[in-house]
Scaffold this active site. Structure first.
Site, PDB file in Angstrom:
ATOM      1  N   LYS A 168      59.052  20.093  79.605  1.00  0.00           N
ATOM      2  CA  LYS A 168      58.908  20.885  80.817  1.00  0.00           C
ATOM      3  C   LYS A 168      57.699  20.184  81.665  1.00  0.00           C
ATOM      4  O   LYS A 168      57.989  20.312  83.082  1.00  0.00           O
ATOM      5  CB  LYS A 168      58.073  22.191  80.505  1.00  0.00           C
ATOM      6  CG  LYS A 168      57.506  22.952  81.371  1.00  0.00           C
ATOM      7  CD  LYS A 168      58.226  24.086  82.017  1.00  0.00           C
ATOM      8  CE  LYS A 168      57.572  24.883  83.155  1.00  0.00           C
ATOM      9  NZ  LYS A 168      58.497  26.014  83.658  1.00  0.00           N
ATOM     10  N   LYS A 243      49.552  24.649  88.317  1.00  0.00           N
ATOM     11  CA  LYS A 243      49.308  24.674  86.786  1.00  0.00           C
ATOM     12  C   LYS A 243      50.095  23.703  86.145  1.00  0.00           C
ATOM     13  O   LYS A 243      49.498  22.894  85.241  1.00  0.00           O
ATOM     14  CB  LYS A 243      49.574  26.126  86.460  1.00  0.00           C
ATOM     15  CG  LYS A 243      49.632  26.312  84.756  1.00  0.00           C
ATOM     16  CD  LYS A 243      50.152  27.448  84.491  1.00  0.00           C
ATOM     17  CE  LYS A 243      50.446  27.611  82.793  1.00  0.00           C
ATOM     18  NZ  LYS A 243      50.639  28.560  82.134  1.00  0.00           N
TER      19      LYS A 243
HETATM   20  P1  NAD Z   1      51.778  36.969  83.473  1.00  0.00           P
HETATM   21  O1  NAD Z   1      50.374  36.940  83.843  1.00  0.00           O
HETATM   22  O2  NAD Z   1      52.477  38.019  84.126  1.00  0.00           O
HETATM   23  O3  NAD Z   1      51.923  37.501  81.875  1.00  0.00           O
HETATM   24  C1  NAD Z   1      51.229  37.058  80.897  1.00  0.00           C
HETATM   25  C2  NAD Z   1      50.623  38.334  80.004  1.00  0.00           C
HETATM   26  O4  NAD Z   1      50.164  38.107  78.865  1.00  0.00           O
HETATM   27  C3  NAD Z   1      49.999  39.345  80.954  1.00  0.00           C
HETATM   28  O5  NAD Z   1      50.490  40.563  81.237  1.00  0.00           O
HETATM   29  C4  NAD Z   1      48.756  39.478  80.052  1.00  0.00           C
HETATM   30  O6  NAD Z   1      48.148  40.711  79.876  1.00  0.00           O
HETATM   31  C5  NAD Z   1      49.096  39.019  78.761  1.00  0.00           C
HETATM   32  N1  NAD Z   1      48.183  38.592  77.624  1.00  0.00           N
HETATM   33  C6  NAD Z   1      47.017  37.780  77.862  1.00  0.00           C
HETATM   34  N2  NAD Z   1      46.496  37.691  76.609  1.00  0.00           N
HETATM   35  C7  NAD Z   1      46.853  38.406  75.965  1.00  0.00           C
HETATM   36  C8  NAD Z   1      46.931  38.927  74.450  1.00  0.00           C
HETATM   37  N3  NAD Z   1      45.586  38.391  73.855  1.00  0.00           N
HETATM   38  N4  NAD Z   1      47.425  39.708  73.925  1.00  0.00           N
HETATM   39  C9  NAD Z   1      48.597  40.274  74.527  1.00  0.00           C
HETATM   40  N5  NAD Z   1      48.640  40.163  75.739  1.00  0.00           N
HETATM   41  C10 NAD Z   1      48.313  39.026  76.407  1.00  0.00           C
HETATM   42  O7  NAD Z   1      52.429  35.674  83.572  1.00  0.00           O
HETATM   43  P2  NAD Z   1      54.045  35.171  83.629  1.00  0.00           P
HETATM   44  O8  NAD Z   1      54.450  35.050  85.025  1.00  0.00           O
HETATM   45  O9  NAD Z   1      54.805  36.358  82.811  1.00  0.00           O
HETATM   46  O10 NAD Z   1      53.976  33.694  83.061  1.00  0.00           O
HETATM   47  C11 NAD Z   1      54.020  33.857  81.589  1.00  0.00           C
HETATM   48  C12 NAD Z   1      53.983  32.303  81.047  1.00  0.00           C
HETATM   49  O11 NAD Z   1      55.448  31.840  81.596  1.00  0.00           O
HETATM   50  C13 NAD Z   1      52.971  31.433  81.739  1.00  0.00           C
HETATM   51  O12 NAD Z   1      52.701  30.498  80.664  1.00  0.00           O
HETATM   52  C14 NAD Z   1      53.735  30.674  83.049  1.00  0.00           C
HETATM   53  O13 NAD Z   1      53.046  29.475  83.240  1.00  0.00           O
HETATM   54  C15 NAD Z   1      55.240  30.568  82.546  1.00  0.00           C
HETATM   55  N6  NAD Z   1      56.111  30.659  83.440  1.00  0.00           N
HETATM   56  C16 NAD Z   1      56.111  31.400  84.592  1.00  0.00           C
HETATM   57  C17 NAD Z   1      57.150  31.484  85.534  1.00  0.00           C
HETATM   58  C18 NAD Z   1      57.171  32.276  86.632  1.00  0.00           C
HETATM   59  O14 NAD Z   1      57.929  32.191  87.539  1.00  0.00           O
HETATM   60  N7  NAD Z   1      56.239  33.497  86.556  1.00  0.00           N
HETATM   61  C19 NAD Z   1      58.166  30.445  85.372  1.00  0.00           C
HETATM   62  C20 NAD Z   1      58.280  29.509  84.389  1.00  0.00           C
HETATM   63  C21 NAD Z   1      57.072  29.743  83.400  1.00  0.00           C
END
Ligand code: NAD
Length: 295
Positions: A168, A243
């Site tokens: 990735k 990131k």
């Molecule tokens: P987000 O911030 O919307 O979701 C992450 C969730 O994790 C949050 O809702 C948060 O409350 C929860 N969380 C944190 N600590 C926690 C805990 N201890 N217990 C339970 N829940 C907990 O982020 P996202 O956009 O959904 O991204 C998630 C992952 O996917 C990241 O690592 C990001 O880099 C990756 N990603 C995101 C995208 C995108 O377009 N958004 C694309 C590819 C990869």
């Protein structure tokens, strides 16, 4: 029907968990944010009071969290409560070292584990069209594949523990650097009196071709579906690009690899983010290079 625990129901995790419900699985979910728990309940997810409760009786556990420290903290909490022999999948984008530590923790607790970060963004999460890049043992990948197929359309086994995260960040380092140089070429072309369309017509079918040029062209016009035609709304936000570029630099430094263009890309996206464009699509860097970035 499989009982699946899903921890982290944010922008990506929420719709991914909802797709597992649609595929007929019993999904037990948890997120720290109450509003996300309410939304998940509406999508048919059985909401638990804590991450540890969500994994009770689950055959498969999926985590979708912000960063490595969250994955290590959540896995430390849930692994002692998970079923022996269950499968645990982390789909967050995290650093390779944390991913490898997480695999070791799972093995110690008697679980199969896969790191399976995604590409495809929130659209792919909603439409179940994500690409999953997977790392882990053959048996763990074989168990994970049918579950991942219900959230995505391309599932690639990249190698052992951490190989999914490695693939990735290597891919996104290419993406960040090619986007910058594509944007630089358009800005140079402007100074030389070249129209965007003329440069596109040549470079999109010549040796300057790349995904950043042909699918995600950073100037409006040549590729009507690119975010450049939609006021640089993401798409893939500049904050997420930064990131991933930082994760690539961390990995390069820890593994002893030389990545000067990756380092320069990380630096440029740091400046772009600091200049107030973190929420813009990453292709908006073309405006920054032109010196006309919007405030
Ligand atoms: P987000 O911030 O919307 O979701 C992450 C969730 O994790 C949050 O809702 C948060 O409350 C929860 N969380 C944190 N600590 C926690 C805990 N201890 N217990 C339970 N829940 C907990 O982020 P996202 O956009 O959904 O991204 C998630 C992952 O996917 C990241 O690592 C990001 O880099 C990756 N990603 C995101 C995208 C995108 O377009 N958004 C694309 C590819 C990869």
């Amino acid at each position: 029907m499989t009982t699946i625990a899903f921890i982290g129901l944010g922008n990506m995790g929420g719709p991914m968990a909802a797709n597992l419900v649609k595929a007929g699985h019993a999904v037990q979910g948890f997120d720290l944010v109450p509003a996300l728990r309410d939304e998940a309940a509406k999508a048919g997810i059985s909401v638990a009071a804590a991450a540890g409760d969500a994994v009770a009786g689950a055959d498969v556990i999926v985590t979708m969290l912000p960063a490595g420290k969250h994955v290590i903290a959540v896995w430390s909490e849930i692994l002692p409560k998970a079923k022996k022999g269950a499968l645990i999948i982390d789909s967050s984008t995290i650093d390779v070292d944390s991913a490898r530590s997480a695999h070791a923790m799972a093995a110690k607790a008697g679980l199969l584990s896969v790191d399976a970060p995604v590409s495809g963004g929130t659209g792919g999460a909603k439409g179940a069209t994500l690409t999953f890049m997977c790392g882990g043992a053959d048996a763990a990948f074989a168990a994970a594949k049918p579950i991942l197929e219900q959230m995505g359309k391309k599932i690639v086994h990249c190698g052992g523990a951490g190989a999914g995260q490695a693939a990735k960040i290597c891919n996104n380092m290419i993406l960040g650097a090619t986007m910058i140089v594509t944007a630089e070429a358009f800005v140079l072309g402007e100074k030389l009196g070249l129209t965007h369309q003329a440069l596109f017509d040549v470079a999109s079918t010549s040796s300057g071709q790349s995904w950043s040029m042909t699918t995600y062209c950073p100037v409006p016009g040549p590729v009507p579906t690119s975010p450049a035609n939609n006021d640089y709304k993401p798409g893939f936000a500049a904050a997420l690009m930064l990131k991933d570029l930082k994760l690539a630099q961390e990995a390069a430094s820890s593994a002893g690899a030389t990545t000067p263009l990756g380092a320069a890309a990380a630096q440029l996206y740091s400046l772009f983010n600091a200049d107030g464009h973190a929420g813009e699509d990453f292709s908006g860097i073309v405006n920054f290079l032109r010196g006309q970035a919007k405030p």
